[in-house]
Design a protein around this motif. Structure first.
Motif, PDB file in Angstrom:
ATOM      1  N   PHE A  15      15.845  42.003 -42.781  1.00  0.00           N
ATOM      2  CA  PHE A  15      15.132  43.279 -42.701  1.00  0.00           C
ATOM      3  C   PHE A  15      13.850  43.225 -43.530  1.00  0.00           C
ATOM      4  O   PHE A  15      12.773  43.640 -43.075  1.00  0.00           O
ATOM      5  CB  PHE A  15      16.030  44.411 -43.190  1.00  0.00           C
ATOM      6  N   LEU A  16      13.946  42.705 -44.750  1.00  0.00           N
ATOM      7  CA  LEU A  16      12.786  42.635 -45.628  1.00  0.00           C
ATOM      8  C   LEU A  16      11.754  41.659 -45.075  1.00  0.00           C
ATOM      9  O   LEU A  16      10.534  41.927 -45.129  1.00  0.00           O
ATOM     10  CB  LEU A  16      13.224  42.231 -47.033  1.00  0.00           C
ATOM     11  N   ARG A  17      12.202  40.555 -44.535  1.00  0.00           N
ATOM     12  CA  ARG A  17      11.274  39.576 -43.947  1.00  0.00           C
ATOM     13  C   ARG A  17      10.517  40.184 -42.764  1.00  0.00           C
ATOM     14  O   ARG A  17       9.312  39.971 -42.607  1.00  0.00           O
ATOM     15  CB  ARG A  17      12.036  38.329 -43.512  1.00  0.00           C
ATOM     16  N   PHE A  28       8.465  43.447 -55.897  1.00  0.00           N
ATOM     17  CA  PHE A  28       9.732  43.984 -56.389  1.00  0.00           C
ATOM     18  C   PHE A  28      10.320  45.075 -55.479  1.00  0.00           C
ATOM     19  O   PHE A  28      11.212  45.821 -55.907  1.00  0.00           O
ATOM     20  CB  PHE A  28       9.611  44.507 -57.826  1.00  0.00           C
ATOM     21  N   THR A  29       9.842  45.165 -54.248  1.00  0.00           N
ATOM     22  CA  THR A  29      10.490  46.066 -53.287  1.00  0.00           C
ATOM     23  C   THR A  29      11.924  45.595 -53.042  1.00  0.00           C
ATOM     24  O   THR A  29      12.178  44.399 -52.875  1.00  0.00           O
ATOM     25  CB  THR A  29       9.718  46.102 -51.955  1.00  0.00           C
ATOM     26  N   ILE A  30      12.850  46.554 -53.028  1.00  0.00           N
ATOM     27  CA  ILE A  30      14.273  46.248 -52.835  1.00  0.00           C
ATOM     28  C   ILE A  30      14.779  46.922 -51.565  1.00  0.00           C
ATOM     29  O   ILE A  30      14.487  48.092 -51.313  1.00  0.00           O
ATOM     30  CB  ILE A  30      15.101  46.723 -54.042  1.00  0.00           C
ATOM     31  N   VAL A  31      15.519  46.179 -50.774  1.00  0.00           N
ATOM     32  CA  VAL A  31      16.239  46.728 -49.625  1.00  0.00           C
ATOM     33  C   VAL A  31      17.726  46.582 -49.907  1.00  0.00           C
ATOM     34  O   VAL A  31      18.214  45.463 -50.113  1.00  0.00           O
ATOM     35  CB  VAL A  31      15.871  45.994 -48.316  1.00  0.00           C
ATOM     36  N   VAL A  32      18.432  47.693 -49.968  1.00  0.00           N
ATOM     37  CA  VAL A  32      19.861  47.675 -50.286  1.00  0.00           C
ATOM     38  C   VAL A  32      20.643  48.306 -49.142  1.00  0.00           C
ATOM     39  O   VAL A  32      20.228  49.320 -48.574  1.00  0.00           O
ATOM     40  CB  VAL A  32      20.148  48.387 -51.635  1.00  0.00           C
ATOM     41  N   ILE A  59      15.404  41.479 -52.733  1.00  0.00           N
ATOM     42  CA  ILE A  59      14.235  41.875 -53.510  1.00  0.00           C
ATOM     43  C   ILE A  59      13.082  40.922 -53.208  1.00  0.00           C
ATOM     44  O   ILE A  59      13.289  39.706 -53.089  1.00  0.00           O
ATOM     45  CB  ILE A  59      14.559  41.907 -55.029  1.00  0.00           C
ATOM     46  N   LEU A  60      11.892  41.480 -53.047  1.00  0.00           N
ATOM     47  CA  LEU A  60      10.694  40.696 -52.789  1.00  0.00           C
ATOM     48  C   LEU A  60      10.026  40.318 -54.105  1.00  0.00           C
ATOM     49  O   LEU A  60       9.780  41.175 -54.958  1.00  0.00           O
ATOM     50  CB  LEU A  60       9.716  41.493 -51.922  1.00  0.00           C
TER      51      LEU A  60
END
Length: 244
Positions: A15-17, A28-32, A59-60
């Motif tokens: 999802f973050l990618r 430091f963006t976090i996807v949980v 986390i990025l």
């Protein structure tokens, strides 16, 4: 620090990618995810997690000047960040099992998956996926798994644990950004599982079992093991297995 919370997702790393394809995503963006249905561990292993009980997040991390030769330091600092948080909260023996599994009282409590984006010889950014067993109490067919709740008999607020982890990761990334390689090396070796202890291993390429002791980890992340004849052999992740 931006936190994106999702109910259910295949993989927070994926999802973050995909976010990065079309958007400017801050460091430091976090996807949980409350429920991650296709989480992955090292070597494409599946990371199983009971919905709503644990922390599964990515986390990025963005870098400016980190050479690809030093990429294993990302694994080291993430391991150290998690080690510090768990040691503080649980007050039990925590260790880092090479390369970056986190053990609590000898059982696996956390896994890490790192995916790096490289430009020429430099690491541009990393997506770090972390699966931490927090409040889950039953692990089917995983006798070596444990959780924070199983250890302390306490229920934990997931948001609190996530914030502690994020702060600790930021701290160690700051050390890495300042080229604190020696400090990182020393801390990592001090916390390494079975460092300096004669242990049984399996050479998976040769299908041979042998006795040896971990003496160090190379800059590139290979495990250096002193053999019974006092020579030192070097192993990559797919070449060696820890035995009981």
């Amino acid at each position: 620090m931006k936190i994106i919370k999702l109910d259910a997702i295949d993989s927070t790393n994926t999802f973050l990618r995909e976010m990065l394809y079309d958007n400017q995503v801050e460091n430091f963006t976090i996807v949980v995810a409350e429920n991650q249905v296709s989480g992955r561990g090292q070597m494409n292993a599946v990371w199983e997690s009971e919905s709503g009980k644990n922390l599964t997040f990515s986390i990025l991390l963005k870098f400016d000047g980190l050479g690809i030769a030093n990429q294993f330091y990302i694994s080291k600092v993430i391991s150290l960040a998690i080690y510090d948080v768990l040691s503080t909260i649980l007050k039990v023996k925590i260790s880092i099992k090479w390369p970056n599994d986190i053990l609590a009282e000898g059982k696996k409590i956390c896994g890490i998956l790192i995916e790096n984006s490289v430009k020429k010889t430099m690491i541009h950014q990393s997506i770090v996926g972390i699966g931490l067993n927090v409040n889950q109490e039953v692990f089917k067919n995983l006798p070596n798994a444990t959780s924070m709740k199983l250890i302390s008999k306490e229920e934990y607020d997931l948001d609190f644990v996530l914030e502690e982890l994020a702060d600790s990761i930021k701290k160690y990334i700051s050390i890495l950004d300042k080229n604190g390689f020696q400090e990182i090396d020393e801390l990592y070796l001090e916390r390494l599982y079975k460092i300096g202890i004669p242990s049984m291993f399996k050479n998976t390429l040769m299908n041979e079992v042998f006795m040896g002791k971990i003496v160090s980890v190379s800059k590139q992340g290979q495990l250096n093991i002193e053999m019974e004849d006092e020579t030192v052999s070097q192993f990559s992740l797919k070449e060696i297995q820890f035995l009981k």
